[in-house]
Design a protein around this motif. Structure first.
Motif, short mmCIF file in Angstrom:
data_model
loop_
_atom_site.label_atom_id
_atom_site.label_comp_id
_atom_site.label_asym_id
_atom_site.label_seq_id
_atom_site.Cartn_x
_atom_site.Cartn_y
_atom_site.Cartn_z
N GLY A 1 70.89 86.51 89.53
CA GLY A 1 72.30 86.85 89.46
C GLY A 1 72.54 87.86 88.35
O GLY A 1 71.59 88.40 87.77
N VAL A 2 73.81 88.10 88.04
CA VAL A 2 74.18 89.04 86.98
C VAL A 2 74.77 88.26 85.81
O VAL A 2 75.66 87.41 86.02
N TYR A 3 74.31 88.56 84.62
CA TYR A 3 74.76 87.89 83.40
C TYR A 3 75.18 88.95 82.38
O TYR A 3 74.79 90.11 82.45
N GLU A 4 75.97 88.51 81.42
CA GLU A 4 76.41 89.42 80.35
C GLU A 4 76.21 88.72 79.02
O GLU A 4 76.52 87.53 78.87
N PHE A 5 75.68 89.46 78.06
CA PHE A 5 75.49 88.94 76.71
C PHE A 5 76.28 89.79 75.74
O PHE A 5 76.24 91.02 75.78
N GLY A 6 77.03 89.12 74.84
CA GLY A 6 77.80 89.85 73.85
C GLY A 6 78.71 88.92 73.08
O GLY A 6 78.57 87.68 73.13
N ASN A 7 79.62 89.50 72.32
CA ASN A 7 80.60 88.73 71.57
C ASN A 7 81.77 88.37 72.47
O ASN A 7 82.48 89.25 72.96
N PHE A 8 81.96 87.09 72.68
CA PHE A 8 83.04 86.61 73.52
C PHE A 8 83.88 85.61 72.74
O PHE A 8 83.46 85.09 71.71
N GLY A 9 85.08 85.35 73.24
CA GLY A 9 85.98 84.41 72.58
C GLY A 9 85.42 83.00 72.57
O GLY A 9 84.41 82.69 73.20
#
Length: 357
Positions: A312-320
């Motif tokens: 699948g597609v994932y996202e990594f970063g600064n999130f709330g």
């Protein structure tokens, strides 16, 4: 009465603060799912010039993420898996060349069809270059020129070095081959220092125009085309480097994102006149790993950090903050409670029940 009013106003003010602050509270870095509602696992991921994200699937679907929403691109790929999206993605994604397991869709004008499995493609100033399991097909007027015949070319990467443009071809079992973009009929072996019979799965180009190759036995880099390759030690020397993405330089460091069979990793690189080295060994990204089910095959930049495909597609970063809505819900409850404590309503009710004289 005054005490009740003060308490009520404090509760309402606190509630308003929590209501607004909920979605804004910092939560730190983490992986989230940002997957299109697709069928079949994601086989290709690319970022277009306008910042949108394209995802191709095993079942021949093409999806586009723009303004936070995934939408299916209206194109018939015959149910063939999407295997290659052009690096220069502009305009309507349904009109550009798309590599599939059954050939090239939307071939350049007046070019004959390609019916081989496409592993990668790269537009150049002199025409499109298409990689297959049987070599390269280079666009020429009226037809395709076969190059590196019999070689399984897996990945293509452009590079500018010494005021010239080059194209590199990473292969399965045969290392790297390189040609000047102005002469795509002359390919030279460029594997001095790479592991023997090494598989080259990925590339990245540094701010200093050094080339990094991701292989089946870790990472290697070279100062310039045809120079000896040197190992880039990041602690993953026995891993397959399936995908690479290099961020722009910040404070003298370049962050290298590495996709492997074991998940997503990152390492900060130091580049100087003396060469290239990792500041520290690569660290795994929190939340990624073998539990993804698939290796990390593509990495692209996103507004929050990076997006990557692993089935699948994932996202990594600064999130709330995870569960921020509970904070906002508490704010709503405090506003309701404060409203009930305000004395005005009770005073009006009492005044309305007082008999007239």
């Amino acid at each position: 009465m005054n005490a009740n009013r003060t308490t009520a106003l404090i509760l309402v003010a606190a509630g308003l603060l929590l209501l607004v602050a909920g979605p804004l509270l910092p939560g730190g870095e983490r992986v989230i799912v940002n997957d299109p509602p697709r069928t079949g696992h994601v086989t290709d991921l690319a970022r277009a010039d306008d910042g949108s994200i394209l995802a191709g699937t095993q079942d021949g679907e093409l999806w586009r993420l723009a303004d936070g929403e995934w939408a299916k691109v209206d194109i018939d790929l015959g149910g063939q898996p999407v295997t290659a999206l052009a690096a220069d993605l502009s305009g309507d994604p349904s009109e550009g060349p798309i590599g599939t397991a059954g050939g090239l869709v939307n071939a350049p004008t007046n070019m004959p069809p390609i019916e081989q499995r496409i592993s990668d493609e790269q537009p150049t100033a002199f025409g499109l270059v298409v990689a297959t399991g049987e070599g390269l097909l280079v666009q020429q007027k009226g037809g395709w020129s076969p190059q590196l015949q019999g070689r399984h070319v897996y990945r293509l990467e452009p590079q500018r070095a010494a005021d010239a443009a080059y194209l590199h071809a990473g292969t399965v079992n045969a290392g790297v081959f390189t040609a000047a973009t102005a002469d795509l009929a002359s390919w030279a072996e460029n594997s001095d220092g790479l592991p023997a019979e090494g598989h080259v799965f990925s590339f990245a180009v540094t701010a200093g125009n050094r080339l990094i190759a991701g292989t089946s036995q870790g990472l290697y880099w070279q100062d310039a085309p045809q120079q000896p390759w040197q190992q880039l030690r990041v602690g993953l020397e026995r891993s397959r480097m399936l995908s690479l993405h290099l961020d722009d330089e910040r404070k003298g460091l370049q962050r290298l994102w590495i996709g492997s069979d074991d998940g997503l990793f990152r390492a900060d690189l130091l580049e100087s006149d003396d060469g290239l080295a990792a500041e520290v060994y690569a660290e795994p990204v929190s939340g990624a790993g073998p539990d993804l089910g698939f290796g990390v095959s593509w990495i692209v930049p996103s507004d929050a950090g990076v997006m990557f495909s692993a089935g699948g597609v994932y996202e990594f970063g600064n999130f709330g903050l995870t569960g921020w809505y509970w904070v906002s819900l508490l704010g709503v409850l405090l506003i309701v409670l404060g409203g009930r404590l305000l004395p005005g309503r009770d005073e009006l009710a009492a005044a309305g029940s007082t008999p007239a004289h």
